[in-house]
Design a protein around this motif. Structure first.
Motif: not given
Length: 212
Positions: A150-165
């Motif tokens: 279930y968690i893997q399915k949820m992860l497939n529906g998002i994208v991550g991002f990093a913002i170096p300040i």
């Protein structure tokens, strides 16, 4: 952000505390369609880069992520705020030349985002976010409590991002431009309010946060 010198907060430790204490931030970007904004919880790694790095995620269905790294992003961390009635001021009784204002704390963060979809990196971000916001619960829920598939399915529906300040702007508008008598009157007036954010502003003022 318009910030007169007496309201400016340039202490990075203070700015990091507000960032870390803000539960929901506003992520603002711009593309050919115009301005885009999303309201997202974010993690701060204060030791990554000269000013720290923010981590978060967006739904794949949210078009904002597709151009997230194309231009500089603005992230707004809004702190407590309070309406300031002219009746709080000692100056009202003295000469009546007073008007309403608003006291508040805000931090603006600027940087260019880096988008990622690696499942393990995404899992780390969502797990860390969950742990942060579940920490004070008597029986904290963890991502690992849910089934792996279930968690893997949820992860497939998002994208991550990093913002170096790249830069930060901090504003602590707490009547620093008023007399000591007016500051005391505002602090007492807000402390008598039933609104928790009014009381928080009063606490900050009474702790000497109004000093320029």
């Amino acid at each position: 952000m318009y910030t007169p010198s007496y309201f400016k907060d340039e202490d990075i430790a203070s700015l990091h505390r507000q960032i870390d204490g803000t539960r929901l931030a506003t992520l603002v970007t711009f593309d050919e369609s115009g301005l885009l904004a999303s309201h997202v919880p974010l993690l701060l790694n204060p030791d990554e880069g000269p000013n720290g790095t923010l981590y978060g995620h967006l739904a794949k269905a949210n078009p904002q992520w597709k151009t997230l790294g194309a231009r500089e992003a603005l992230v707004i961390f809004q702190g407590p705020d309070a309406y300031i009635s002219p009746s709080f001021y000692a100056a009202k009784a003295e000469h009546g030349k007073v008007v309403p204002t608003w006291n508040y704390l805000a931090v603006h963060v600027y940087g260019r985002a880096q988008v990622f979809t690696d499942p393990q990196r995404l899992l780390r971000v969502v797990s860390d976010l969950t742990d942060k916001h579940e920490a004070r619960r008597p029986a904290p829920w963890a991502v690992s409590d849910a089934p792996d598939d279930y968690i893997q399915k949820m992860l497939n529906g998002i994208v991550g991002f990093a913002i170096p300040i790249e830069r930060l702007e901090g504003k602590r508008k707490l009547n620093q431009n008023r007399s000591a008598e007016d500051i005391t009157g505002v602090s007492k007036g807000l402390a008598a309010s039933q609104n928790p954010t009014d009381q928080e502003i009063a606490r900050l003022m009474s702790q000497g946060e109004t000093r320029v």
